[in-house]
Write a protein that holds these residues in place. Sequence first.
Motif, PDB file in Angstrom:
ATOM      1  N   VAL A   1      -0.724  -1.967  -0.392  1.00  0.00           N
ATOM      2  CA  VAL A   1      -1.065  -0.672   0.211  1.00  0.00           C
ATOM      3  C   VAL A   1      -1.899  -0.872   1.470  1.00  0.00           C
ATOM      4  CG1 VAL A   1      -2.383   1.454  -0.134  1.00  0.00           C
ATOM      5  CG2 VAL A   1      -0.867   0.624  -1.933  1.00  0.00           C
ATOM      6  N   CYS A   2      -2.830  -1.839   1.455  1.00  0.00           N
ATOM      7  CA  CYS A   2      -3.639  -2.119   2.643  1.00  0.00           C
ATOM      8  C   CYS A   2      -2.751  -2.547   3.810  1.00  0.00           C
ATOM      9  CB  CYS A   2      -4.674  -3.189   2.335  1.00  0.00           C
ATOM     10  SG  CYS A   2      -6.009  -2.634   1.240  1.00  0.00           S
ATOM     11  N   PHE A   3      -1.789  -3.416   3.547  1.00  0.00           N
ATOM     12  CA  PHE A   3      -0.879  -3.836   4.610  1.00  0.00           C
ATOM     13  C   PHE A   3       0.019  -2.684   5.046  1.00  0.00           C
ATOM     14  CE2 PHE A   3      -2.172  -8.114   3.884  1.00  0.00           C
ATOM     15  CZ  PHE A   3      -1.769  -8.824   5.004  1.00  0.00           C
ATOM     16  N   LEU A   4       0.439  -1.874   4.086  1.00  0.00           N
ATOM     17  CA  LEU A   4       1.323  -0.765   4.399  1.00  0.00           C
ATOM     18  C   LEU A   4       0.673   0.188   5.400  1.00  0.00           C
ATOM     19  CD1 LEU A   4       4.014   0.696   3.749  1.00  0.00           C
ATOM     20  CD2 LEU A   4       2.792   1.894   1.922  1.00  0.00           C
ATOM     21  N   PHE A   5      -0.573   0.566   5.150  1.00  0.00           N
ATOM     22  CA  PHE A   5      -1.265   1.471   6.055  1.00  0.00           C
ATOM     23  C   PHE A   5      -1.793   0.745   7.292  1.00  0.00           C
ATOM     24  CE2 PHE A   5      -1.454   3.881   2.094  1.00  0.00           C
ATOM     25  CZ  PHE A   5      -1.043   5.136   2.533  1.00  0.00           C
ATOM     26  N   GLY A   6      -2.050  -0.571   7.139  1.00  0.00           N
ATOM     27  CA  GLY A   6      -2.529  -1.329   8.282  1.00  0.00           C
ATOM     28  C   GLY A   6      -1.471  -1.526   9.357  1.00  0.00           C
ATOM     29  N   LEU A   7      -0.195  -1.387   8.987  1.00  0.00           N
ATOM     30  CA  LEU A   7       0.875  -1.521   9.985  1.00  0.00           C
ATOM     31  C   LEU A   7       0.848  -0.385  11.002  1.00  0.00           C
ATOM     32  CD1 LEU A   7       3.827  -2.718   7.733  1.00  0.00           C
ATOM     33  CD2 LEU A   7       2.668  -4.038   9.502  1.00  0.00           C
ATOM     34  N   GLY A   8       0.303   0.737  10.607  1.00  0.00           N
ATOM     35  CA  GLY A   8       0.178   1.864  11.532  1.00  0.00           C
ATOM     36  C   GLY A   8       1.510   2.315  12.083  1.00  0.00           C
ATOM     37  N   PRO A   9       1.668   2.371  13.429  1.00  0.00           N
ATOM     38  CA  PRO A   9       2.915   2.865  14.032  1.00  0.00           C
ATOM     39  C   PRO A   9       4.140   2.016  13.690  1.00  0.00           C
ATOM     40  CG  PRO A   9       1.139   2.802  15.649  1.00  0.00           C
ATOM     41  CD  PRO A   9       0.643   2.082  14.435  1.00  0.00           C
ATOM     42  N   GLN A  10       3.925   0.761  13.300  1.00  0.00           N
ATOM     43  CA  GLN A  10       5.058  -0.106  12.978  1.00  0.00           C
ATOM     44  C   GLN A  10       5.578   0.111  11.562  1.00  0.00           C
ATOM     45  OE1 GLN A  10       3.865  -4.131  13.806  1.00  0.00           O
ATOM     46  NE2 GLN A  10       4.073  -3.870  16.016  1.00  0.00           N
ATOM     47  N   ARG A  11       4.912   0.990  10.814  1.00  0.00           N
ATOM     48  CA  ARG A  11       5.383   1.293   9.464  1.00  0.00           C
ATOM     49  C   ARG A  11       6.748   1.965   9.535  1.00  0.00           C
ATOM     50  NH1 ARG A  11       1.931   5.541   7.267  1.00  0.00           N
ATOM     51  NH2 ARG A  11       0.318   4.113   7.983  1.00  0.00           N
ATOM     52  N   GLY A  12       7.702   1.442   8.778  1.00  0.00           N
ATOM     53  CA  GLY A  12       9.046   2.006   8.765  1.00  0.00           C
ATOM     54  C   GLY A  12       9.969   1.421   9.808  1.00  0.00           C
TER      55      GLY A  12
END
Length: 276
Positions: free
Chosen positions: A60-71
């Motif tokens: 979850v930390c990495f998921l939200f840490g990706l920011g604009p690159q998420r998805g």
Amino acid sequence: MSMDQGHRPAGAFNAGIDRRVPPFHWVAFATLCQRELRRMVKMAAAFLIAPALMAMIYFVCFLFGLGPQRGTPHGDAVLTYLVPGLIMLSILLRAAENGGFMLLYSKIEGHIIDELMAPIGARETVPAYLLAGVVAGMGSGLVVWLASLLFWPLPVEHPLMALGFALAGALFMALCGLLCGLASTKWDHISAYFTFLFTPLSFLSGLFAPVDAMPPLLATIVKLNPIYHAMEGFRHGMLGAASQSPALSALFLLASIVLLYALATRLYASGWRMKS
């Protein structure tokens, strides 16, 4: 006047009992395994539930840490790379914890005296501790893998290879934990090994990012770490791609296991730091 066999007094010598110690005492080995596995079951929450929660927190930390690159394809590649590392991290640390903490517990509580006085040796006790460590590690890894299917499902490209590297990595870390348990005389000692040795080596083994992205000198040093080869081999089994040859990783890991096993059996057989 001879005494009837059926009315022999307690403690009398019975010549009919075979008291020879076999080359490998299977009964003793099975008894030690049963004891360690029962002890592990009592601590199932620490070995199974906690690692899954920790892996989910990391994800979850990495998921939200990706920011604009998420998805995005790049963000998805980062998360895909992360999942096998989290599974392997759980396997490695739990295997080491079980192998080290259980032996130290026996030393502190005095149970180790029963093992040292019994007609068994390192040939039975060391494999028993290692088997318990491997089972703990694999059980923890299984729970983390099942949890990962809920939030980031991945197909396993080479199941047998992934399983083989998982078992080899668990065995290697169980040996490391056992050696630390032999060297330790109190809980602070073995906690220090995990804090200052195992955790840094695990995190700097390609857990979060490819080792080839590191500076060349640091990457060369990291590739001398057997944990790196366990990570890379397992990741190749899961994803079908890795920066290191699986055959080379397997040979490096196997050689490390053989050396540590010889050292562990030698130290245990000599009673090193076991009787103080």
